[in-house]
Design a protein around this motif. Structure first.
Motif, mmCIF file in Angstrom:
data_model
loop_
_atom_site.group_PDB
_atom_site.id
_atom_site.type_symbol
_atom_site.label_atom_id
_atom_site.label_comp_id
_atom_site.label_asym_id
_atom_site.label_seq_id
_atom_site.Cartn_x
_atom_site.Cartn_y
_atom_site.Cartn_z
ATOM 1 N N ILE A 1 7.937 -7.953 11.737
ATOM 2 C CA ILE A 1 8.286 -7.686 13.132
ATOM 3 C C ILE A 1 9.015 -8.841 13.822
ATOM 4 N N ALA A 2 8.463 -10.051 13.788
ATOM 5 C CA ALA A 2 9.040 -11.144 14.587
ATOM 6 C C ALA A 2 10.489 -11.472 14.206
ATOM 7 N N PRO A 3 10.794 -11.759 12.937
ATOM 8 C CA PRO A 3 12.196 -12.066 12.609
ATOM 9 C C PRO A 3 13.136 -10.877 12.839
ATOM 10 N N SER A 4 12.630 -9.663 12.631
ATOM 11 C CA SER A 4 13.466 -8.478 12.862
ATOM 12 C C SER A 4 13.826 -8.352 14.332
ATOM 13 N N LEU A 5 12.854 -8.534 15.212
ATOM 14 C CA LEU A 5 13.126 -8.436 16.648
ATOM 15 C C LEU A 5 14.125 -9.499 17.099
ATOM 16 N N GLY B 1 18.731 0.925 8.396
ATOM 17 C CA GLY B 1 18.820 -0.508 8.679
ATOM 18 C C GLY B 1 17.512 -1.077 9.201
ATOM 19 N N VAL B 2 16.844 -0.326 10.046
ATOM 20 C CA VAL B 2 15.549 -0.754 10.585
ATOM 21 C C VAL B 2 14.534 -0.873 9.458
ATOM 22 N N LEU B 3 14.477 0.133 8.595
ATOM 23 C CA LEU B 3 13.509 0.117 7.496
ATOM 24 C C LEU B 3 13.795 -1.002 6.499
ATOM 25 N N VAL B 4 15.065 -1.252 6.224
ATOM 26 C CA VAL B 4 15.425 -2.353 5.314
ATOM 27 C C VAL B 4 14.995 -3.684 5.929
ATOM 28 N N ALA B 5 15.275 -3.874 7.212
ATOM 29 C CA ALA B 5 14.898 -5.126 7.875
ATOM 30 C C ALA B 5 13.388 -5.335 7.826
ATOM 31 N N LEU B 6 12.636 -4.291 8.140
ATOM 32 C CA LEU B 6 11.175 -4.413 8.120
ATOM 33 C C LEU B 6 10.665 -4.694 6.708
ATOM 34 N N ALA B 7 11.262 -4.061 5.702
ATOM 35 C CA ALA B 7 10.815 -4.254 4.321
ATOM 36 C C ALA B 7 11.125 -5.657 3.814
ATOM 37 N N VAL B 8 12.359 -6.124 3.999
ATOM 38 C CA VAL B 8 12.706 -7.446 3.454
ATOM 39 C C VAL B 8 11.991 -8.549 4.220
ATOM 40 N N ASN B 9 11.853 -8.386 5.526
ATOM 41 C CA ASN B 9 11.161 -9.418 6.304
ATOM 42 C C ASN B 9 9.651 -9.372 6.074
ATOM 43 N N GLY B 10 9.102 -8.178 5.858
ATOM 44 C CA GLY B 10 7.683 -8.077 5.505
ATOM 45 C C GLY B 10 7.406 -8.723 4.151
ATOM 46 N N ALA B 11 8.311 -8.504 3.189
ATOM 47 C CA ALA B 11 8.174 -9.156 1.885
ATOM 48 C C ALA B 11 8.236 -10.667 2.044
ATOM 49 N N TRP B 12 9.128 -11.143 2.927
ATOM 50 C CA TRP B 12 9.206 -12.580 3.199
ATOM 51 C C TRP B 12 7.863 -13.092 3.736
ATOM 52 N N GLY B 13 7.269 -12.361 4.689
ATOM 53 C CA GLY B 13 5.998 -12.792 5.273
ATOM 54 C C GLY B 13 4.890 -12.898 4.239
#
Length: 146
Positions: A89-93, A115-127
């Motif tokens: 959430i945080a980096p995506s926002l 695009g929203v789902l990709v952002a949430l997935a890659v950033n969630g994986a990062w977290g």
């Protein structure tokens, strides 16, 4: 937080972009779910550094923020949930509402669902990756606790 822990948190976030964030992006690209290419060496504004290096640098900064947040959940199962949610959430926002408009793009790129789902997935994986790396390089004694 000690200097060692700050450096470890930055390194965890930096490496997590290279391994987990870009790894997830590679999986999504291979599955045809995004046109974005992982480990891109294309230059990015304003300094012309490779996209993957720029993303890794900012991943390191986010890693420090995540490490501070995870201080509240050191032994709890919530540690992993918080890491996933913060990462997603945080980096995506910030990317949607700050970075994209600064680059002249519409807020959220218009928020296409893919695009929203990709952002949430890659950033969630990062977290999750950052949390895992923080556990690996974590303190070995109470004297070195974050």
């Amino acid at each position: 937080m000690t200097g060692y822990r700050l450096a470890a948190a930055f390194a965890a976030g930096f490496v997590s972009v290279l391994v987990f964030h870009q790894g997830m992006l590679a999986l999504l690209a291979a599955g045809g779910l995004t046109a974005a290419q992982p480990w891109s060496l294309a230059p990015t504004a304003p300094f012309g550094v490779a996209r993957v290096i720029s993303a890794s640098f900012f991943g390191g900064l986010w890693g420090v923020a995540l490490a501070f947040l995870l201080l509240r959940f050191p032994k709890s199962p919530s540690y992993w949930i918080v890491a996933l949610l913060f990462g997603a959430i945080a980096p995506s926002l910030v990317a949607w509402f700050v970075v994209q408009p600064l680059k002249g793009a519409p807020v959220g790129g218009g928020f296409p669902l893919a695009g929203v789902l990709v952002a949430l997935a890659v950033n969630g994986a990062w977290g999750l990756g950052t949390a895992l790396l923080l556990r690996i390089v974590g303190p070995r004694s109470a004297a070195h606790a974050i």
